[in-house]
Design an enzyme around this catalytic site. Structure first.
Site, PDB file in Angstrom:
ATOM      1  CD1 TRP A 100      -3.008   1.445   0.408  1.00 52.64           C
ATOM      2  CD2 TRP A 100      -1.661   2.509   1.838  1.00 52.64           C
ATOM      3  NE1 TRP A 100      -3.524   2.704   0.598  1.00 52.64           N
ATOM      4  CE2 TRP A 100      -2.706   3.376   1.484  1.00 52.64           C
ATOM      5  CE3 TRP A 100      -0.692   2.959   2.732  1.00 52.64           C
ATOM      6  CZ2 TRP A 100      -2.816   4.668   1.983  1.00 52.64           C
ATOM      7  CZ3 TRP A 100      -0.800   4.246   3.232  1.00 52.64           C
ATOM      8  CH2 TRP A 100      -1.857   5.077   2.865  1.00 52.64           C
ATOM      9  CG  ASP A 101       3.245   4.387   2.345  1.00 48.62           C
ATOM     10  OD1 ASP A 101       3.046   5.209   1.427  1.00 48.62           O
ATOM     11  OD2 ASP A 101       3.788   4.688   3.417  1.00 48.62           O
ATOM     12  CG  LEU A 102       7.307  -0.356  -2.367  1.00 51.64           C
ATOM     13  CD1 LEU A 102       7.899  -0.639  -1.000  1.00 51.64           C
ATOM     14  CD2 LEU A 102       7.358  -1.606  -3.208  1.00 51.64           C
ATOM     15  CG  HIS A 103       7.026   6.277  -0.246  1.00 53.22           C
ATOM     16  ND1 HIS A 103       8.243   6.498   0.378  1.00 53.22           N
ATOM     17  CD2 HIS A 103       6.107   6.192   0.752  1.00 53.22           C
ATOM     18  CE1 HIS A 103       8.071   6.565   1.683  1.00 53.22           C
ATOM     19  NE2 HIS A 103       6.785   6.372   1.944  1.00 53.22           N
TER      20      HIS A 103
ATOM     21  CG  ASN B 293       8.252   3.270   3.087  1.00 55.96           C
ATOM     22  OD1 ASN B 293       8.947   3.673   4.002  1.00 55.96           O
ATOM     23  ND2 ASN B 293       6.935   3.404   3.096  1.00 55.96           N
TER      24      ASN B 293
END
Length: 295
Positions: free
Chosen positions: A195-198, A201
């Protein structure tokens, strides 16, 4: 005594109010307790994100690790579940976990080598896509938040949101994003999503070129994973290239992936409106270009 970063205290105050203040007050004793319980020694200054304290430590056997302490909520409680499922395959390895507090002992990666430091944004996008292709190949374990439930709640909230967007063009764009989500909401998927793989990260490691950290996991469609990499290092003329490159690497159906990516704009817009913030112009442009593409 562990020094608690002021920025972490400020973000907890901002986002979690009284619960955040209580967490910060308890954090020195909580940290000391887990250092003793797991036989750890501090091995450098504490680091932090928006919500977690991350302390480099050395284990009793001399191995490096990090102690991660965070306020337990619906996002953070799924993190150890996802990390156990991946078991170090494409993501940081979970070494120990305390379920009541959500405290985790994790393998130590190289925080000085972050994907955001790679100068070529195209290379970074492809790296994220390759990681996502692997991570989302895992079925979601039981107990995680489900994208279908989140999407239906967003759609229920959409009429409220539209009434609070004064600009007619932005209002139409948000309405179109909701319409796209309605087309796919009955088939929300069952893959394990980060969900938050920027690009902040993703860290380097001696055992793998790149590994994902800090998941906020969901069970759902991998098309819901693309937004952070499209938004990183924002470039309006690169939006469609990034979307196409990622859908190619993940072998996604593009219309479905576009619908779920537009769902991320809807989610962000709802959060902005609930917090009294104006809608973000860059994010609106991402949604506009995806909505308006003809091929």
């Amino acid at each position: 005594m562990i020094d608690i970063p002021r920025e972490l205290a400020a973000s907890q105050e901002k986002y979690n109010g009284e619960a955040g203040r209580a967490f910060i007050e308890e954090l020195p004793d909580l940290t000391a307790g887990f250092l003793d319980r797991w036989g750890l020694k501090p091995d450098g200054p504490p680091m932090h994100g928006v919500s977690a304290l991350v302390l480099p430590v050395v284990r009793a056997d001399g191995g490096p690790a990090v102690l991660k302490l965070q306020l337990l909520d619906e996002e953070s409680e799924g993190e150890p579940v996802a990390l156990r499922a991946w078991d170090g395959d494409g993501a940081v390895r979970l070494l120990d976990h305390d379920e009541p507090t959500g405290t985790m002992l994790l393998e130590r990666l190289d925080e000085t080598r972050m994907l955001s430091h790679v100068p070529d944004p195209h290379q970074a996008v492809v790296t994220i896509a390759e990681l996502l292709a692997h991570l989302t190949s895992f079925p979601a374990p039981p107990g995680l938040r489900r994208l279908g439930d989140i999407a239906r709640a967003m759609l229920d909230r959409t009429p409220w949101a539209l009434d609070r967007i004064p600009d007619p063009e932005a209002r139409r764009l948000v309405a179109d994003c909701a319409a796209a989500v309605r087309e796919v909401v009955d088939e929300p998927g069952d893959r394990l999503l980060h969900w938050d793989l920027h690009d902040e990260n993703v860290l380097a490691s001696d055992r793998a070129p790149w590994l994902a950290i800090d998941p906020k996991p969901l069970a759902g469609d991998p098309g819901f994973e693309l937004w952070p990499a499209i938004d990183n290092r924002y470039d309006p003329d690169d939006i469609l290239w990034r979307f196409d490159a990622m859908t190619d690497v993940l072998a996604l159906d593009r219309p479905r992936a576009r619908a779920w990516t537009l769902g991320r704009l809807l989610q962000n817009a709802l959060w902005d409106l609930e917090d009294g913030r104006p809608l973000d112009d860059d994010q609106l442009e991402i949604a506009r270009r995806l909505r308006d593409r003809t091929a």
